[in-house]
Design an enzyme around this catalytic site. Structure first.
Site, PDB file in Angstrom:
ATOM      1  N   ASP A  67       0.865  -1.165  -0.192  1.00 27.63           N
ATOM      2  CA  ASP A  67       0.131  -0.116   0.074  1.00 27.63           C
ATOM      3  C   ASP A  67       0.937   1.184   0.004  1.00 27.63           C
ATOM      4  OD1 ASP A  67       0.976  -0.394   2.553  1.00 27.63           O
ATOM      5  OD2 ASP A  67      -0.921  -1.170   3.030  1.00 27.63           O
ATOM      6  N   ASN A 136      -7.348  -3.390  14.381  1.00 26.22           N
ATOM      7  CA  ASN A 136      -8.829  -3.583  13.969  1.00 26.22           C
ATOM      8  C   ASN A 136      -8.895  -4.770  12.991  1.00 26.22           C
ATOM      9  OD1 ASN A 136      -7.671  -2.593  11.681  1.00 26.22           O
ATOM     10  ND2 ASN A 136      -9.281  -0.998  11.159  1.00 26.22           N
ATOM     11  N   HIS A 138      -7.120  -5.264  10.036  1.00 25.09           N
ATOM     12  CA  HIS A 138      -6.870  -5.015   8.579  1.00 25.09           C
ATOM     13  C   HIS A 138      -5.672  -5.676   8.316  1.00 25.09           C
ATOM     14  CE1 HIS A 138      -4.412  -0.806   9.462  1.00 25.09           C
ATOM     15  NE2 HIS A 138      -3.594  -2.085   9.338  1.00 25.09           N
ATOM     16  N   GLU A 143      -9.702  -2.352   5.377  1.00 24.41           N
ATOM     17  CA  GLU A 143     -10.268  -1.827   6.725  1.00 24.41           C
ATOM     18  C   GLU A 143     -11.491  -2.885   6.987  1.00 24.41           C
ATOM     19  OE1 GLU A 143      -8.386  -0.566   8.462  1.00 24.41           O
ATOM     20  OE2 GLU A 143      -7.574   1.382   8.136  1.00 24.41           O
TER      21      GLU A 143
HETATM   22  C1  F6R Z   1       1.491  -1.526   6.073  1.00 28.52           C
HETATM   23  C2  F6R Z   1       0.420  -2.419   6.176  1.00 28.52           C
HETATM   24  C3  F6R Z   1      -0.557  -2.323   7.552  1.00 28.52           C
HETATM   25  C4  F6R Z   1       0.510  -2.818   8.780  1.00 28.52           C
HETATM   26  C5  F6R Z   1      -0.518  -3.182  10.078  1.00 28.52           C
HETATM   27  C6  F6R Z   1       0.464  -3.207  11.399  1.00 28.52           C
HETATM   28  O1  F6R Z   1       2.043  -1.734   4.951  1.00 28.52           O
HETATM   29  O2  F6R Z   1      -0.156  -2.930   5.349  1.00 28.52           O
HETATM   30  O3  F6R Z   1      -1.282  -3.567   7.382  1.00 28.52           O
HETATM   31  O4  F6R Z   1       1.042  -4.104   8.744  1.00 28.52           O
HETATM   32  O5  F6R Z   1      -1.116  -1.756  10.313  1.00 28.52           O
HETATM   33  O6  F6R Z   1       1.395  -2.156  11.395  1.00 28.52           O
HETATM   34  P1  F6R Z   1       2.224  -1.906  12.663  1.00 28.52           P
HETATM   35  O7  F6R Z   1       3.300  -3.221  12.235  1.00 28.52           O
HETATM   36  O8  F6R Z   1       2.727  -0.553  12.488  1.00 28.52           O
HETATM   37  O9  F6R Z   1       1.612  -2.394  13.875  1.00 28.52           O
END
Ligand code: F6R
Length: 260
Positions: A67, A136, A138, A143
């Site tokens: 992303d 959450n 995702h 989301e």
């Molecule tokens: C980032 C992504 C998100 C993160 C997730 C966890 O490219 O795709 O899904 O993997 O938000 O983020 P952290 O590791 O910062 O808790």
């Protein structure tokens, strides 16, 4: 799902880096799906170390990130392109032309999303997809309420995601509200998936992903339908799993041995 509960975050990181490193050694022209976020920082540090000290080469690897924030040009200090550059690409021998991240500053983000999906397909799909998980549930920026059949598109970030991302931005900086993200189907088409979660704040999402119903309420729960998923957890992230003892009995200390 293979649920491996390691005895601490450092072992989660070491195991993840070892799996990615082994994959790269065995399949030097593999296509990797990469994630950003804090969980991946030590994993990328360890991959960089393996490149530097052990000669692990990424010269023929292709990568697709999950992303990118809409509105941030690749040069922006908080863009995922810059983040990947600073944390991984600058420290290994991957060819920049083989690294892919959606263009957050594309004039037509919808067209950019469609092109990105087509590029993944043209590359033959993702062999190994690395994932983190949001509080959450995702994956990527899919989301809650994301279609489980989705491909790359624009998503509005959930308030909890914007809040969680705040730590990466300066106090006076606006935090992006939208992103281009690969879809759940895009992720589901990967040959194998490696998902990492550490810390207590991920425990609820992890339990919903592994043991909850498959539902858009927890987008990561779609992974229950994928035949080759390994989940690496520390005890805190595993703390709300109802069947934790069972997973530990199958894989003592989170070791990945033969089952019989
Ligand atoms: C980032 C992504 C998100 C993160 C997730 C966890 O490219 O795709 O899904 O993997 O938000 O983020 P952290 O590791 O910062 O808790």
């Amino acid at each position: 799902m293979k649920v491996l509960i390691k005895d601490g975050k450092a072992l989660v990181v070491a195991d993840a880096a070892a799996r990615i490193g082994d994959h790269v050694s065995h399949y030097p022209d593999a296509t990797l799906g990469l994630a950003t976020g804090g969980t991946m920082t030590p994993v990328y540090q360890e991959l960089a170390r393996r490149h530097r000290e052990d000669g692990l080469s990424f010269a023929d690897i292709t990568s697709f990130n999950l992303d990118e924030y809409i509105g941030l040009p690749p040069s922006h200090p908080r863009s995922y392109r810059r983040d990947m550059e600073d944390r991984l690409f600058a420290h290994i021998d991957i060819k920049r032309t083989r690294t892919h991240i959606p263009a957050g500053d594309a004039a037509d983000p919808e067209a950019e999303a469609r092109t990105y999906e087509a590029r993944i397909e043209a590359a033959g799909g993702i062999d190994l997809q690395l994932l983190g998980i949001g509080v959450n549930g995702h994956i990527g920026f899919n989301e809650p309420s994301s279609s489980l059949g989705s491909t790359t598109r624009i998503k509005r970030l959930a308030p909890s995601t914007i809040e969680a991302n705040r730590r990466f931005f300066k106090a006076d900086e606006a935090i992006p509200t939208h992103a281009i993200t690969v879809g759940i189907q895009t992720i589901m088409r990967a040959g194998m998936i490696l998902l990492l979660a550490t810390g207590e704040r991920k425990a609820e999402a992890v339990a919903a992903m592994i043991e909850g119903p498959v539902s858009t309420f927890c987008p990561a729960s779609a992974l229950q339908f994928h035949p080759n998923v390994t989940v690496l957890l520390d005890p805190a992230a595993a703390s709300r799993l109802a069947l934790k003892d069972f997973y530990l009995a199958i894989h003592p200390n989170g070791e990945d041995q033969d089952l019989l």
